[in-house]
Design an enzyme around this catalytic site. Structure first.
Site, PDB file in Angstrom:
ATOM      1  N   CYS A 109       0.718  -0.605   6.357  1.00 38.47           N
ATOM      2  CA  CYS A 109       1.954  -0.270   5.643  1.00 38.47           C
ATOM      3  C   CYS A 109       2.914   0.539   6.503  1.00 38.47           C
ATOM      4  O   CYS A 109       4.109   0.533   6.267  1.00 38.47           O
ATOM      5  CB  CYS A 109       1.626   0.475   4.353  1.00 38.47           C
ATOM      6  N   ARG A 157       9.581  -5.464   2.966  1.00 35.76           N
ATOM      7  CA  ARG A 157       9.844  -4.470   1.915  1.00 35.76           C
ATOM      8  C   ARG A 157      11.239  -4.715   1.332  1.00 35.76           C
ATOM      9  O   ARG A 157      11.464  -4.632   0.128  1.00 35.76           O
ATOM     10  CB  ARG A 157       9.763  -3.038   2.487  1.00 35.76           C
ATOM     11  N   ASP A 192      -4.816   1.898   6.877  1.00 40.30           N
ATOM     12  CA  ASP A 192      -3.730   2.863   6.657  1.00 40.30           C
ATOM     13  C   ASP A 192      -4.217   4.186   7.242  1.00 40.30           C
ATOM     14  O   ASP A 192      -5.404   4.335   7.590  1.00 40.30           O
ATOM     15  CB  ASP A 192      -3.447   2.976   5.139  1.00 40.30           C
ATOM     16  N   GLN A 219       4.585  -1.723  -1.804  1.00 43.00           N
ATOM     17  CA  GLN A 219       4.027  -2.108  -0.511  1.00 43.00           C
ATOM     18  C   GLN A 219       3.279  -3.430  -0.622  1.00 43.00           C
ATOM     19  O   GLN A 219       3.370  -4.298   0.249  1.00 43.00           O
ATOM     20  CB  GLN A 219       3.066  -1.014  -0.016  1.00 43.00           C
ATOM     21  N   HIS A 264       0.726   2.293  -4.560  1.00 42.37           N
ATOM     22  CA  HIS A 264       1.951   1.931  -3.813  1.00 42.37           C
ATOM     23  C   HIS A 264       2.227   0.448  -4.058  1.00 42.37           C
ATOM     24  O   HIS A 264       2.134  -0.384  -3.145  1.00 42.37           O
ATOM     25  CB  HIS A 264       1.735   2.223  -2.331  1.00 42.37           C
ATOM     26  N   ARG A 312       9.389   8.476  -5.588  1.00 42.75           N
ATOM     27  CA  ARG A 312       8.237   8.707  -4.703  1.00 42.75           C
ATOM     28  C   ARG A 312       7.812  10.149  -4.946  1.00 42.75           C
ATOM     29  O   ARG A 312       8.594  11.091  -4.758  1.00 42.75           O
ATOM     30  CB  ARG A 312       8.611   8.513  -3.243  1.00 42.75           C
TER      31      ARG A 312
END
Ligand code: CP
Ligand code: NVA
Length: 309
Positions: free
Chosen positions: A265, A293, A226, A139, A136, A109
């Protein structure tokens, strides 16, 4: 076999994603009622180690990858920017060369997507994108699994993204392109998604872009948003005014299809991009989405490590 890096959803492709999602759902089902504290019965990653490099904060990604490895019989090591030599300027390429001599896979990340690309270029083991400024993809595996669970199919479903054209939004566009679902993306002027990601969707007339949130959400079966201020943009308070009409609240949700599913998310900024009534309401699937996830990344790890075709 060439290394199975996962920097973009397209690294797996549409068929591969479908296969990963099936595996994720099967493993989730098998785990239901399984005693807590026990790995999966088959332990396919026994002896395997995943290094997790974090140059940005995380709760879900860190815990879900760690638990995924443990349940599959493997382990993880966390390398954070602050305490490793990365924080003192050791190059990404040298870090990749060294770390990949020790471990079986790397999850990263980081702030700039180029760093994840560089890591993959110099690594001898698979590299997984756990979020960059560009995308991402992990996700979206969980999001697609959640939509299948709630709505039975992806292809032909209608999704709407409201808010910032950020990393998660870019991956939603990539997912829609690969998995053939409809998507309307509504962002304020100046906050549109990545041009290259949008170009992927240019041949599809069921993926379109607008600055009108009402137009985007009209009839949507899946509604996503988001944060308006992503990690690294903390000086962006000025954004709130531009984004206010894009807040997912009950009034806007009323224009979505009846029984539409709400996804985020997380972490959420309640009262900004989404209201409490929506995120805590009956249409919200955010806690299942967060749980998924774990399941989706178990299947992804198996794919990356050559245990799933
Ligand atoms: N959604 C997500 O990636 O959460 P974290 O930032 O907590 O990992
Ligand atoms: N767009 C958000 C996602 C967090 C999971 C960020 O980059 O901060």
């Amino acid at each position: 076999m060439s290394l199975r890096h996962f920097l973009h959803l397209s690294d797996v492709g549409g068929e591969g994603i479908a296969h990963i999602l099936n595996e994720a759902m099967e493993r989730k089902e098998r785990r239901a009622g399984w005693p807590r504290g026990k790995p999966d019965a088959d332990k396919p990653l026994e002896g395997h180690v995943l290094a997790m490099i974090f140059e940005r904060n995380s709760t879900r990604t860190r815990l879900s990858f760690d638990m995924a490895m443990r349940q599959l019989g493997g382990t993880t090591i966390v390398i954070d920017g602050g305490s490793s030599q990365l924080g003192r300027g050791e190059t990404i390429a040298d870090t990749a060369r060294v770390v990949s001599r020790y471990v079986d896979a790397i999850m990263v990340r980081t702030d700039h997507h180029d760093k994840a690309e560089l890591l993959a270029e110099h690594s001898d083991v698979p590299v997984i994108n756990g979020l960059t400024d560009l995308s991402h993809p992990c996700q979206l595996l969980a999001d697609m699994q959640t939509v299948i669970e709630r709505r039975a199919k992806l292809a032909g479903s209608r999704w709407a993204w409201l808010g910032d054209g950020n990393n998660v939004c870019n991956s939603v566009i990539e997912a829609a392109s690969l998995m053939h679902f409809g998507l309307a993306v509504a962002c304020p002027n100046g906050f549109e998604p990545d041009v290259a990601m949008c170009a992927m969707a240019s041949t599809r007339d069921d993926i379109y872009f607008t600055d009108n949130p009402r137009e985007a959400i009209e009839g949507a079966e899946v509604v996503l948003t988001d944060t308006w201020i992503s990690m690294g943009q903390e000086d962006g308070e000025y954004r709130n005014e531009a984004f206010a009409p894009f807040q997912v609240n009950e009034a806007l949700m009323a224009f979505a299809a009846p029984g539409a599913t709400f996804l985020h998310c997380l972490p959420a900024h309640r009262g900004e991009e989404v209201t409490d009534a929506v995120i805590d309401g009956p249409q919200s699937a955010v806690w299942d989405e967060a749980e998924n996830r774990l399941h989706a990344q178990k299947a992804l790890l198996l794919w990356a490590l050559g245990k799933l075709d």
